[in-house]
Scaffold this active site. Structure first.
Site, PDB file in Angstrom:
ATOM      1  N   ASP A 117       0.825  -1.208   0.000  1.00 54.27           N
ATOM      2  CA  ASP A 117       0.000   0.000   0.000  1.00 54.27           C
ATOM      3  C   ASP A 117       0.860   1.258   0.000  1.00 54.27           C
ATOM      4  O   ASP A 117       1.799   1.387   0.791  1.00 54.27           O
ATOM      5  CB  ASP A 117      -0.895  -0.002   1.245  1.00 54.27           C
ATOM      6  N   TYR A 123       2.806  10.092  -0.654  1.00 53.59           N
ATOM      7  CA  TYR A 123       3.539   9.590   0.503  1.00 53.59           C
ATOM      8  C   TYR A 123       5.026   9.928   0.368  1.00 53.59           C
ATOM      9  O   TYR A 123       5.633   9.694  -0.679  1.00 53.59           O
ATOM     10  CB  TYR A 123       3.385   8.082   0.637  1.00 53.59           C
ATOM     11  N   HIS A 161      -8.532   8.738  -1.853  1.00 59.30           N
ATOM     12  CA  HIS A 161      -7.845   8.814  -0.558  1.00 59.30           C
ATOM     13  C   HIS A 161      -8.635   9.581   0.499  1.00 59.30           C
ATOM     14  O   HIS A 161      -8.745   9.146   1.648  1.00 59.30           O
ATOM     15  CB  HIS A 161      -6.476   9.478  -0.765  1.00 59.30           C
ATOM     16  N   TYR A 176       4.378   4.586  25.027  1.00 64.76           N
ATOM     17  CA  TYR A 176       3.963   5.804  25.718  1.00 64.76           C
ATOM     18  C   TYR A 176       3.646   5.504  27.177  1.00 64.76           C
ATOM     19  O   TYR A 176       3.225   4.395  27.524  1.00 64.76           O
ATOM     20  CB  TYR A 176       2.729   6.413  25.050  1.00 64.76           C
ATOM     21  N   ARG A 216       9.203   0.304  10.209  1.00 62.41           N
ATOM     22  CA  ARG A 216      10.327   1.117   9.731  1.00 62.41           C
ATOM     23  C   ARG A 216      11.634   0.338   9.695  1.00 62.41           C
ATOM     24  O   ARG A 216      12.598   0.766   9.061  1.00 62.41           O
ATOM     25  CB  ARG A 216      10.500   2.351  10.620  1.00 62.41           C
ATOM     26  N   GLN A 233      11.056  -4.643  13.308  1.00 60.44           N
ATOM     27  CA  GLN A 233       9.649  -4.326  13.529  1.00 60.44           C
ATOM     28  C   GLN A 233       8.763  -5.154  12.610  1.00 60.44           C
ATOM     29  O   GLN A 233       7.707  -5.643  13.023  1.00 60.44           O
ATOM     30  CB  GLN A 233       9.404  -2.837  13.287  1.00 60.44           C
ATOM     31  N   LEU A 234       9.182  -5.329  11.357  1.00 61.68           N
ATOM     32  CA  LEU A 234       8.399  -6.115  10.420  1.00 61.68           C
ATOM     33  C   LEU A 234       8.294  -7.567  10.884  1.00 61.68           C
ATOM     34  O   LEU A 234       7.205  -8.156  10.872  1.00 61.68           O
ATOM     35  CB  LEU A 234       9.022  -6.056   9.023  1.00 61.68           C
ATOM     36  N   ASN A 287       5.834  -7.754  13.629  1.00 63.45           N
ATOM     37  CA  ASN A 287       4.467  -7.622  13.124  1.00 63.45           C
ATOM     38  C   ASN A 287       3.967  -8.911  12.494  1.00 63.45           C
ATOM     39  O   ASN A 287       2.821  -9.314  12.692  1.00 63.45           O
ATOM     40  CB  ASN A 287       4.378  -6.496  12.098  1.00 63.45           C
TER      41      ASN A 287
END
Length: 358
Positions: free
Chosen positions: A57, A62, A129, A225, A300, A304-305, A308
């Site tokens: 996507d 972007y 969009h 956070y 990023r 992380q990928l 996920n």
């Protein structure tokens, strides 16, 4: 049952087969202050495709076009086996009033720009969009259908639009024999469930596959956070680190609230019980919804990928699902709450017992 990226799903009422997690390419490029450099973005692309992923996507604007350019470069050797989705309607040039919006002029110009940037002859899936509240739906639908007939796009879809407009568009497309919408992209996560009021039920009835963006609530559900961030001043700028810039955006947009942090706490508790990460739990929760086709992951870094992708084989107990649903539930509002209540049910059904479809 655990999933894999090559356990493909049909997108809406089309025959198009897509992976259950889409790779978001908004992180390709650093122009927005928090993305991945070219080499890192290439690693993300390769890792996703090598794992069986085929659904990627992006959008024409972007990272100021770098997202599409990098994706086009990476996808060259795999083009036919990939489903590339992009979007139009966001403004491409600040001084040009017609370089943004949903109208025909911008639609055709944006598609040509995307074709150049992606270095491809066709776009698999094109989203409107952002709803602009000025362009007639017939103009949008006819323009999209013309591009389908020209072979420049294969399927059409919509994002960030009122449910009643999307359903109206689908009805008009059906009646006039124009290309139907096959997907609906919306923000959907444990902290943003407003789509359950109208958008997701509409998609179910009208044959649109739901493709959620920000399934981890902009990172809030990953546990990065704390309560200190409730009063922190967003000081990071676009020249700061990617992490601090992204964090400041979430603070500025009001994503860091006591409610959202409480939801993140529950996500963390369930993750600890399962021996998983909060990000995997947040993603797996969206995948558990039968109306969801493929959440978009915006990693990023390769680490992380990989984290996920671990969401594909997360399995919840009934108790864990109940806790996640309970801590994040939204008021469906009128008329949904009224119609689902005992009073309205008694008025319409009396003592009858009627089994719902499905």
């Amino acid at each position: 049952m655990s999933l894999t990226l090559d356990t493909y799903r049909l997108l809406g009422r089309s025959g198009l087969r897509v992976s259950p997690l889409a790779l978001g390419a908004a992180t390709f490029g650093t122009e927005w202050g928090w993305g991945a450099e070219r080499d890192e973005a290439r690693k993300l692309f390769d890792r996703y495709v090598e794992s069986g992923g085929n659904f990627i996507d992006t959008a024409v604007t972007y990272t100021n076009g770098s997202s599409e350019r990098l994706l086009g470069e990476f996808a060259r050797a795999h083009r036919e086996s990939l489903v590339l989705a992009t979007k139009y309607s966001t403004q491409r040039r600040p001084d040009d009033p017609n370089s943004g919006g949903s109208h025909r002029k911008n639609l055709f110009a944006s598609v040509e720009a995307s074709l150049r940037q992606l270095n491809t002859d066709y776009i698999d899936l094109l989203y409107l969009h952002m709803w602009d509240f000025t362009t007639p739906v017939e103009e949008v639908l006819r323009g999209m259908d013309d591009l389908v007939r020209q072979g420049k796009i294969l399927y059409v879809a919509i994002s960030n639009a009122p449910a009643w407009q999307a359903s109206r568009m689908q009805a008009i497309a059906d009646l006039r024999g124009w290309s139907p919408l096959v997907a609906l992209q919306i923000e959907y996560s444990l902290i943003q469930r407003a789509g359950e009021r109208d958008l997701i039920p509409m998609a179910r009835e009208m044959g649109l596959g739901v493709v959620p963006f920000s399934p981890m609530g902009g990172g809030v559900l990953t546990g990065k956070y704390s309560r200190d961030d409730l009063t922190a001043t967003a000081t990071a700028t676009s020249t700061g680190s990617g992490e601090s810039t992204r964090k400041s955006v979430n603070q500025t947009m009001g994503s860091v609230t006591e409610r959202n942090l409480a939801i993140a706490d529950t996500v963390r508790e369930v993750a600890t019980e399962l021996g998983r990460t909060p990000a995997q739990v947040a993603l797996a929760w969206t995948l558990h919804n039968p109306d969801v086709t493929a959440p978009i992951i915006g990693a990023r870094t390769p680490a992380q990928l990989d984290d996920n992708l671990g969401a594909l084989d997360v399995e919840f107990t009934a108790s864990q699902l109940s806790r996640l649903d309970g801590t994040s539930s939204v008021d469906l509002g009128y008329p949904h709450a009224f119609l689902a209540g005992d009073f309205a049910r008694t008025l319409t059904q009396g003592a009858l017992r009627i089994q719902a479809r499905g």
